[in-house]
Design a protein around this motif. Structure first.
Motif, short mmCIF file in Angstrom:
data_model
loop_
_atom_site.label_atom_id
_atom_site.label_comp_id
_atom_site.label_asym_id
_atom_site.label_seq_id
_atom_site.Cartn_x
_atom_site.Cartn_y
_atom_site.Cartn_z
N LYS A 115 0.15 12.31 12.79
CA LYS A 115 -0.78 12.12 11.67
C LYS A 115 -0.03 11.58 10.45
O LYS A 115 -0.49 10.64 9.80
N SER A 116 1.15 12.13 10.18
CA SER A 116 1.91 11.69 9.00
C SER A 116 2.44 10.27 9.15
O SER A 116 2.66 9.57 8.17
N SER A 142 0.88 16.94 14.00
CA SER A 142 1.16 16.78 12.56
C SER A 142 2.05 15.58 12.29
O SER A 142 1.82 14.81 11.36
N TYR A 143 3.08 15.42 13.11
CA TYR A 143 4.01 14.30 12.93
C TYR A 143 3.28 12.96 13.10
O TYR A 143 3.44 12.05 12.28
N GLN A 191 1.28 21.25 18.24
CA GLN A 191 0.91 21.16 16.82
C GLN A 191 1.89 20.30 16.04
O GLN A 191 1.49 19.49 15.22
#
Length: 130
Positions: free
Chosen positions: A121-122, A118-119, A114
């Motif tokens: 995506k950012s 998330s990383y 996860q």
């Protein structure tokens, strides 16, 4: 099989798949505008030497000698989900050679943790499960 041999085999599979996609016109750029490389180095202003990426695709505007888009690809063949620190390390390498027009793509045989998801995506890093 050693982890190095396993990784080399996975890189070769991904390279072959990308080569086929490009030649069949299934990639987002036309075949005549793409140059595909395995383990090509790109100059790092921070290291004052090249950083070698698993796979790269240089995309050219017709008639130009310099690429207009560089896709850098990191391959991970793990038994567990790809951890966030691998994504962070990949992004740090991209930053060292990037100017405008660089896209990172992290390819894995497994899922992404996860934190890694998330990383990425950012940071605008593409994720592909192969």
């Amino acid at each position: 099989m050693s982890s190095t041999a396993k990784g080399d085999r996975f890189e070769a599979q991904v390279f072959t798949a990308l080569k086929r996609m490009i030649s069949d016109g299934q990639f987002f750029s036309s075949p005549e505008c793409c140059k595909l490389f395995h383990r090509k180095g790109y100059y790092s202003k921070d290291r004052c030497t090249d950083i070698v990426f698993d796979i790269s695709i240089e995309i050219f505007i017709p008639g130009r000698t310099a690429y207009s888009l560089l896709v850098l690809i990191e391959c991970k063949d793990y038994g567990l989900p790809v951890p966030v620190n691998d994504a962070e390390e990949f992004f740090a390498k991209i930053e060292q050679i990037s100017g405008a027009g660089v896209k990172g793509l992290l390819v894995s045989t497994n899922a992404f943790a996860q934190g890694a998801f998330s990383y990425c995506k950012s940071k605008g890093i593409g994720l592909l499960r192969y």
